[in-house]
Motif scaffolding. Structure first.
Motif, mmCIF file in Angstrom:
data_model
loop_
_atom_site.group_PDB
_atom_site.id
_atom_site.type_symbol
_atom_site.label_atom_id
_atom_site.label_comp_id
_atom_site.label_asym_id
_atom_site.label_seq_id
_atom_site.Cartn_x
_atom_site.Cartn_y
_atom_site.Cartn_z
ATOM 1 N N UNK A 1 44.937 42.449 51.634
ATOM 2 C CA UNK A 1 44.052 42.520 50.462
ATOM 3 C C UNK A 1 44.824 43.179 49.318
ATOM 4 N N UNK A 2 44.939 42.470 48.191
ATOM 5 C CA UNK A 2 45.664 42.998 47.033
ATOM 6 C C UNK A 2 44.783 43.154 45.799
ATOM 7 N N UNK A 3 43.540 42.725 45.883
ATOM 8 C CA UNK A 3 42.625 42.895 44.762
ATOM 9 C C UNK A 3 41.189 42.764 45.206
ATOM 10 N N UNK A 4 40.316 43.541 44.568
ATOM 11 C CA UNK A 4 38.888 43.450 44.824
ATOM 12 C C UNK A 4 38.151 43.649 43.503
ATOM 13 N N UNK A 5 37.226 42.754 43.212
ATOM 14 C CA UNK A 5 36.461 42.815 41.973
ATOM 15 C C UNK A 5 34.989 42.654 42.312
ATOM 16 N N UNK A 6 34.177 43.583 41.848
ATOM 17 C CA UNK A 6 32.743 43.516 42.067
ATOM 18 C C UNK A 6 32.092 43.232 40.723
ATOM 19 N N UNK B 1 31.837 44.390 35.557
ATOM 20 C CA UNK B 1 33.222 44.190 35.996
ATOM 21 C C UNK B 1 33.884 45.511 36.383
ATOM 22 N N UNK B 2 34.347 45.559 37.590
ATOM 23 C CA UNK B 2 35.128 46.690 38.091
ATOM 24 C C UNK B 2 36.146 46.068 39.005
ATOM 25 N N UNK B 3 37.378 46.406 38.846
ATOM 26 C CA UNK B 3 38.385 45.829 39.713
ATOM 27 C C UNK B 3 39.464 46.826 39.999
ATOM 28 N N UNK B 4 40.167 46.585 41.058
ATOM 29 C CA UNK B 4 41.271 47.455 41.413
ATOM 30 C C UNK B 4 42.350 46.587 42.049
ATOM 31 N N UNK B 5 43.569 46.882 41.724
ATOM 32 C CA UNK B 5 44.697 46.151 42.285
ATOM 33 C C UNK B 5 45.436 47.059 43.246
ATOM 34 N N UNK C 1 26.896 35.640 55.229
ATOM 35 C CA UNK C 1 26.269 36.945 55.422
ATOM 36 C C UNK C 1 27.015 37.816 56.428
ATOM 37 N N UNK C 2 27.587 37.214 57.483
ATOM 38 C CA UNK C 2 28.280 37.999 58.501
ATOM 39 C C UNK C 2 29.520 38.693 57.948
ATOM 40 N N UNK C 3 30.138 38.117 56.960
ATOM 41 C CA UNK C 3 31.365 38.695 56.396
ATOM 42 C C UNK C 3 31.086 39.828 55.410
ATOM 43 N N UNK C 4 29.845 39.975 54.975
ATOM 44 C CA UNK C 4 29.507 41.047 54.034
ATOM 45 C C UNK C 4 29.886 42.411 54.589
ATOM 46 N N UNK C 5 29.579 42.648 55.836
ATOM 47 C CA UNK C 5 29.868 43.939 56.449
ATOM 48 C C UNK C 5 31.364 44.137 56.619
ATOM 49 N N UNK C 6 32.055 43.116 57.113
ATOM 50 C CA UNK C 6 33.499 43.232 57.335
ATOM 51 C C UNK C 6 34.236 43.545 56.036
ATOM 52 N N UNK C 7 33.768 43.000 54.929
ATOM 53 C CA UNK C 7 34.411 43.220 53.631
ATOM 54 C C UNK C 7 33.745 44.324 52.824
ATOM 55 N N UNK C 8 32.773 44.996 53.368
ATOM 56 C CA UNK C 8 31.991 46.050 52.702
ATOM 57 C C UNK C 8 31.565 45.658 51.284
ATOM 58 N N UNK C 9 31.034 44.460 51.170
ATOM 59 C CA UNK C 9 30.546 43.961 49.885
ATOM 60 C C UNK C 9 29.192 44.607 49.613
ATOM 61 N N UNK C 10 29.052 45.185 48.426
ATOM 62 C CA UNK C 10 27.809 45.866 48.053
ATOM 63 C C UNK C 10 27.142 45.260 46.841
ATOM 64 N N UNK C 11 27.817 44.395 46.126
ATOM 65 C CA UNK C 11 27.249 43.778 44.933
ATOM 66 C C UNK C 11 27.688 42.332 44.835
ATOM 67 N N UNK C 12 26.929 41.549 44.111
ATOM 68 C CA UNK C 12 27.249 40.129 43.954
ATOM 69 C C UNK C 12 27.426 39.810 42.484
ATOM 70 N N UNK C 13 28.320 38.963 42.151
ATOM 71 C CA UNK C 13 29.341 38.395 43.033
ATOM 72 C C UNK C 13 30.454 39.413 43.283
#
Length: 186
Positions: free
Chosen positions: A168-173, A34-38, A145-157
Motif C-alpha cells: 500500500x503506497x497511498x490511501x485517500x478517504x 479529501x484527505x490523503x497520505x502517501x 463489504x467483506x474487504x471494508x474491515x481488512x482495509x479499515x475503510x471508515x468513509x466513502x468513497x
C-alpha cells in the motif's frame, strides 16, 4: 463525562476531522473531505490500511467470475470502495479515468468494490458505476463489504493505491484528484 466537556471534545474533533453525515434517520456513514497520505509521509491517517505494508487480500465475484489479487501478477492497482448510495463516489471514479489515460496509469489495474449495495443486482451496479464516471476496464466486484474491515475503510468513497510489489503506497478517504493518484503511483 459532564455534558459541557463532551461538547468541547466534539468541537475539537470536528475541527480536526471535518465531515458531514449522510443518509438515514440514524446516520451510519461519514464521508470525509479529501484527505490523503502517501508512503513516507510524516503524519498518520485516521483510517485505511498501513502504508508500506502488504495490501490485504481482496477476493470476490466479478463479471468474469471469481477474482483474487493473485490475478494482478505484479501490476500496480487502484482499489476504490464506492457505493451507488453516495454520489460523492463520482469524484474518485472520474479521477481514475483521468489517471488511466496518462503515463503513470498505464498497466494499473482498477478494482472497484461496491459496498452498501445490498439488494442491487449486477446490472444496476454496473449502470450506477458507469453513470458515476467509472472507468471502462475496471474489475467491478459486487461484494465489497467483506474487504471494508481488512482495509479499515471508515468513509466513502475511499481509494487505495497498491504498487507492483503489492504494498500500500497511498490511501485517500473522500474525494481524490488525478494528480494525487499519479503521485501515489510513481
Amino acid at each position: 463525562q459532564p455534558a459541557a466537556q463532551q461538547g468541547q471534545i466534539s468541537a475539537q474533533v470536528e475541527e480536526l476531522v471535518p465531515h458531514r453525515l449522510v443518509g438515514h434517520a440514524q446516520p451510519r456513514f461519514a464521508i470525509a473531505p479529501a484527505r490523503g497520505v502517501l508512503a513516507g509521509s510524516a503524519f498518520a491517517q485516521p483510517g485505511g490500511p498501513q502504508l508500506g505494508q502488504a495490501a490485504p487480500v481482496i477476493t470476490g465475484k466479478s463479471e468474469a467470475g471469481a477474482f483474487s489479487m493473485d490475478l494482478l501478477n505484479g501490476q500496480p492497482a487502484i482499489v476504490v470502495f464506492w457505493s451507488p448510495l453516495f454520489p460523492a463516489s463520482a469524484g474518485p471514479l472520474k479521477a481514475l479515468a483521468e489517471v488511466l489515460k496518462g503515463e503513470s496509469g498505464k498497466g494499473a489495474a482498477v478494482i472497484a468494490l461496491a459496498v452498501r449495495a445490498e439488494g442491487m443486482d449486477r446490472l444496476a451496479l454496473t449502470t450506477a458505476f458507469a453513470n458515476l464516471g467509472g472507468p471502462a476496464g475496471a474489475t467491478l466486484l459486487t461484494d465489497g463489504n467483506d474487504s471494508l474491515t481488512a482495509y479499515t475503510v471508515r468513509g466513502f468513497p475511499s481509494t487505495v493505491v497498491i504498487n507492483a510489489e503489492g504494498r500500500v503506497v497511498g490511501f485517500f478517504e473522500g474525494d481524490v484528484t488525478g494528480a494525487e493518484l499519479n503521485a501515489a503511483l510513481k
